[in-house]
Scaffold this active site. Structure first.
Site, PDB file in Angstrom:
ATOM      1  N   ARG A  97       0.885  -1.171   0.000  1.00 24.57           N
ATOM      2  CA  ARG A  97       0.000   0.000   0.000  1.00 24.57           C
ATOM      3  C   ARG A  97       0.912   1.207   0.000  1.00 24.57           C
ATOM      4  O   ARG A  97       1.587   1.473   1.018  1.00 24.57           O
ATOM      5  CB  ARG A  97      -0.896  -0.050   1.240  1.00 24.57           C
ATOM      6  CG  ARG A  97      -1.934   1.070   1.358  1.00 24.57           C
ATOM      7  CD  ARG A  97      -2.765   0.812   2.605  1.00 24.57           C
ATOM      8  NE  ARG A  97      -3.666   1.895   2.912  1.00 24.57           N
ATOM      9  CZ  ARG A  97      -4.966   1.926   2.585  1.00 24.57           C
ATOM     10  NH1 ARG A  97      -5.488   0.916   1.910  1.00 24.57           N
ATOM     11  NH2 ARG A  97      -5.732   2.937   2.931  1.00 24.57           N
ATOM     12  N   HIS A 127      -7.102   1.287  -6.775  1.00 27.22           N
ATOM     13  CA  HIS A 127      -7.499   0.537  -5.582  1.00 27.22           C
ATOM     14  C   HIS A 127      -8.229  -0.730  -6.043  1.00 27.22           C
ATOM     15  O   HIS A 127      -9.426  -0.903  -5.802  1.00 27.22           O
ATOM     16  CB  HIS A 127      -8.399   1.403  -4.703  1.00 27.22           C
ATOM     17  CG  HIS A 127      -8.467   0.963  -3.280  1.00 27.22           C
ATOM     18  ND1 HIS A 127      -7.828  -0.166  -2.805  1.00 27.22           N
ATOM     19  CD2 HIS A 127      -9.132   1.497  -2.206  1.00 27.22           C
ATOM     20  CE1 HIS A 127      -8.074  -0.307  -1.508  1.00 27.22           C
ATOM     21  NE2 HIS A 127      -8.858   0.695  -1.132  1.00 27.22           N
ATOM     22  N   GLN A 130     -10.257  -3.244  -3.602  1.00 26.09           N
ATOM     23  CA  GLN A 130     -11.564  -2.707  -3.218  1.00 26.09           C
ATOM     24  C   GLN A 130     -12.571  -2.915  -4.331  1.00 26.09           C
ATOM     25  O   GLN A 130     -13.736  -3.261  -4.079  1.00 26.09           O
ATOM     26  CB  GLN A 130     -11.437  -1.221  -2.900  1.00 26.09           C
ATOM     27  CG  GLN A 130     -12.754  -0.537  -2.553  1.00 26.09           C
ATOM     28  CD  GLN A 130     -13.344  -1.002  -1.246  1.00 26.09           C
ATOM     29  OE1 GLN A 130     -12.696  -0.908  -0.210  1.00 26.09           O
ATOM     30  NE2 GLN A 130     -14.572  -1.512  -1.277  1.00 26.09           N
ATOM     31  N   ASP A 218     -17.150   8.335  -2.632  1.00 22.93           N
ATOM     32  CA  ASP A 218     -15.902   8.234  -1.872  1.00 22.93           C
ATOM     33  C   ASP A 218     -15.611   9.614  -1.296  1.00 22.93           C
ATOM     34  O   ASP A 218     -16.258  10.608  -1.673  1.00 22.93           O
ATOM     35  CB  ASP A 218     -14.771   7.763  -2.806  1.00 22.93           C
ATOM     36  CG  ASP A 218     -13.482   7.409  -2.062  1.00 22.93           C
ATOM     37  OD1 ASP A 218     -13.508   7.330  -0.821  1.00 22.93           O
ATOM     38  OD2 ASP A 218     -12.444   7.223  -2.741  1.00 22.93           O
ATOM     39  N   CYS A 258     -16.452   3.099  -0.092  1.00 21.24           N
ATOM     40  CA  CYS A 258     -15.284   2.265   0.228  1.00 21.24           C
ATOM     41  C   CYS A 258     -14.722   2.532   1.618  1.00 21.24           C
ATOM     42  O   CYS A 258     -13.886   1.760   2.088  1.00 21.24           O
ATOM     43  CB  CYS A 258     -14.215   2.432  -0.843  1.00 21.24           C
ATOM     44  SG  CYS A 258     -13.682   4.135  -1.103  1.00 21.24           S
ATOM     45  N   ARG A 286     -14.145  -7.220   1.617  1.00 19.23           N
ATOM     46  CA  ARG A 286     -12.726  -6.974   1.376  1.00 19.23           C
ATOM     47  C   ARG A 286     -11.910  -8.231   1.707  1.00 19.23           C
ATOM     48  O   ARG A 286     -10.966  -8.574   0.988  1.00 19.23           O
ATOM     49  CB  ARG A 286     -12.238  -5.794   2.222  1.00 19.23           C
ATOM     50  CG  ARG A 286     -12.690  -4.423   1.762  1.00 19.23           C
ATOM     51  CD  ARG A 286     -12.147  -4.050   0.394  1.00 19.23           C
ATOM     52  NE  ARG A 286     -10.706  -4.177   0.328  1.00 19.23           N
ATOM     53  CZ  ARG A 286      -9.837  -3.254   0.752  1.00 19.23           C
ATOM     54  NH1 ARG A 286     -10.281  -2.124   1.277  1.00 19.23           N
ATOM     55  NH2 ARG A 286      -8.532  -3.442   0.630  1.00 19.23           N
TER      56      ARG A 286
END
Length: 299
Positions: A97, A127, A130, A218, A258, A286
């Site tokens: 990440r 991402h 996700q 988001d 998310c 997830r």
């Protein structure tokens, strides 16, 4: 081994296979990581990504090793390439990440042709894990997704990019409402077009949401953009997903986010916490999405 840096690193058939593994705990939990480690490098903090990935690795029989960014010092203590090569000596997969997507590209290039894949747990560009969880959630709600419409309201950020590609790959239509200056890059629209889909763009949230099967939003200000927060709140005025906007969607429409969410900004508390919200189902997925992805990559 092929890296997984964004959703279109998979073919449409491969994505279907990943989703099938994610949807079936028994079939998707073969111990492909038995006796092996998974390196989890985090330059950015996380709640869902760390927990879901660690538990997915455990479900596959492996041992997750959480590594904070300062411990390896990418491009300060060691180059991104050397970090990847070192971790590949011990682990079956390197997940990261990162702040800069190019770091993932360099790590993957350093391991090119080897047996250890690099997996994007989030970057400033994408991402994808996700997005897999989002498709899994929508599939649980609606069944087959081809022909369904998703409305995305907000910033055309890294989440938008992976989601636009993902929805195209399963035959969904994605409408996008952004303020002027916050829309998608033309190159990203072209990527979606190469998958046979069209991104429907508007600056009017009501136009995007009208009749949609699902509404997605988001945060307006992502990590690293904190100095833009006041400017973005002004630019995104009128883009809150609230009861009034949601009323324009299909009667059985669901809402996705998310997370983390800023109640009262991109989404109202009554919508986020209301009966049409599937955000906690989405968060749960997830873990299943990660299990399916790693199970497929390491099969």
């Amino acid at each position: 081994m092929t890296p997984f840096l964004d959703i279109d690193d998979l073919s449409c058939d491969e994505l279907a296979d990943v989703l099938a593994l994610a949807a079936e705990p028994a079939a998707g939990a073969a111990p492909v990581l038995a006796g092996r480690g998974a390196a989890l490098v985090f330059e950015k903090p996380s709640a869902r990504t760390r927990s879901s990935t660690e538990l997915a690795v455990v479900a596959l029989g492996g041992h997750p090793v959480y590594i904070q960014g300062f411990e390896v010092g990418i491009d300060t203590r060691e180059t991104a390439e050397d970090v990847a090569r070192t971790l590949a000596c011990y682990h079956a997969v390197v997940c990261a990440r990162v702040l800069d997507h190019e770091v993932l590209v360099r790590m993957a290039a350093a391991l090119d042709g080897g047996p250890v894949p690099v997996v994007n747990l989030l970057s400033d560009r994408a991402h994808p894990c996700q997005a897999i969880a989002d498709l899994l959630t929508l599939g649980q709600v609606f069944g087959p997704l081809e022909g369904r419409t998703l409305a995305y309201v907000g910033d055309a950020n890294n989440m938008w990019r992976s989601l636009a590609l993902a929805t195209a790959m399963v035959g969904m239509t994605m409408r996008t409402a952004t303020p002027d200056g916050y829309g998608p890059d033309p190159d990203d629209v072209a990527r979606v077009a190469r998958l046979g889909a069209e991104v429907e763009l508007t600056t009017d949230p009501a136009e995007a949401v009208a009749g949609a099967d699902a509404v997605y939003t988001d945060v307006w200000t992502s990590m690293g953009q904190e100095e833009e927060a006041a400017l973005r709140r002004k630019a995104f005025a009128g883009f809150t997903v609230d009861d009034e906007l949601l009323a324009l969607a299909a009667p059985d429409a669901v809402v996705l986010h998310c997370l983390p969410a800023h109640r009262g900004e991109e989404i109202s508390a009554p919508v986020l916490d209301g009966p049409r919200s599937v955000v906690w189902q989405q968060a749960t997925n997830r873990m299943h999405a990660m299990r399916g992805l790693l199970g497929w990559l390491l099969r």
